[in-house]
Design an enzyme around this catalytic site. Sequence first.
Site, PDB file in Angstrom:
ATOM      1  N   LYS A  82      37.064  37.520 -30.976  1.00  0.00           N
ATOM      2  CA  LYS A  82      37.911  37.499 -32.437  1.00  0.00           C
ATOM      3  C   LYS A  82      37.748  36.286 -33.075  1.00  0.00           C
ATOM      4  CE  LYS A  82      41.156  41.475 -32.113  1.00  0.00           C
ATOM      5  NZ  LYS A  82      42.626  41.801 -32.068  1.00  0.00           N
TER       6      LYS A  82
ATOM      7  N   LYS B  99      37.819  50.664 -37.628  1.00  0.00           N
ATOM      8  CA  LYS B  99      38.240  50.365 -39.037  1.00  0.00           C
ATOM      9  C   LYS B  99      37.651  49.441 -39.743  1.00  0.00           C
ATOM     10  CE  LYS B  99      41.897  47.366 -37.511  1.00  0.00           C
ATOM     11  NZ  LYS B  99      42.484  47.765 -36.358  1.00  0.00           N
TER      12      LYS B  99
ATOM     13  N   LYS C 158      30.888  52.810 -32.367  1.00  0.00           N
ATOM     14  CA  LYS C 158      32.134  53.373 -32.013  1.00  0.00           C
ATOM     15  C   LYS C 158      32.875  53.494 -33.425  1.00  0.00           C
ATOM     16  CE  LYS C 158      35.758  52.383 -29.419  1.00  0.00           C
ATOM     17  NZ  LYS C 158      36.624  51.747 -28.309  1.00  0.00           N
TER      18      LYS C 158
END
Length: 342
Positions: free
Chosen positions: A121, A207, A204
């Site tokens: 991240k 969002k 996958k």
Amino acid sequence: MTQNFGSANKPNLLSGMQPSAGSLHLGNYLGALVNWTKMQDDFNAYYVIVDLHAITVPQDPKELRDNTRRTAAQYIAAGIDTDKSALFVQSHVPAHAQLAWVLNCITGFGEASRMTQFKDKSQKTGADTASVGLFTYPILQAADILLYQPKAVPVGEDQRQHIELTRDLASRFNTRFGQTFEVPEAHILKETAKIYDLQYPQAKMSKSAADPKGLVNLMDEDSIIVKKFKSAVTDTEAQIRFDRDAKPGVSNLLGIFSLLTGESVSVLEDRFAGQGYGALKTELADAAVSVIAPIRARAHELLADQAELDRLLAIGADRANALAETTLAKVYERLGFIAATK
Ligand code: TRP
């Protein structure tokens, strides 16, 4: 109304979800939420909307507020029963931040540095500008879990490392200070990996999809859902069979179909033998709409009565605080903190 939360002979369960989008997607629903609704009968389930975790990356306050309520509404609409389970917002239970501090103090810096999520991240902005909160994210997650003495933590495969850290911290505290925490098991939900992006079926469903057409949302209108399935990527072979490597797009459609209707993939392969992709997409879109439309309608109803939604969340917070405060008091006592006089 009878409330069947808090039965002494059921084990506890905890899981958490980020309030980081205005809509859950089909992967969240089929992968996690369906399982959570099933587990409510066998466990005293605590489901926490993790707003403290959300602010580890920048959030717009108005969006965070909206997304928190929208997340709650969709969970209830999809079957989280606020009589059976404790559905609550993390910041309504101060013990999460309090226990996180204690756990920060028994986590090694090197140990925290090995958490792969921070590396992933923080890559976007660089580690120097990423927040310290993002660095300690897994330790707050450990606090979420350990406060509720759960036997099971149902999560996707991507959370495995965080559950391992949680188990390590629980055992470490127990060894140093005496038996305090249940050491929880990860209950890895295999289906979360099975739902892929409709446009990029190697990835996958997420969002952060590269193309919004690849992502089916619970809050999408029917016509949008149909459009997304109709434009799903397939291949030129024109044969409906499951082969993840050679035919990722068609295999994904079959997998989603199977999870939506409960029919096995091989039954579906037989049923669609000799038919074109158009037929598969049309039936799949219908199946998806018939599952999603009532959830979306119920979520809108809940959102239209904010006072009632907030009241349901307050009931969840009361249930959560009751147990979280007990666990935290034990922790403080074990550490040698003197009790505050009343
Ligand atoms: N990190 C989890 C996720 O991104 C969310 C989460 C926060 C969680 N606290 C938790 C999951 C506790 C399980 C248990 O999905």
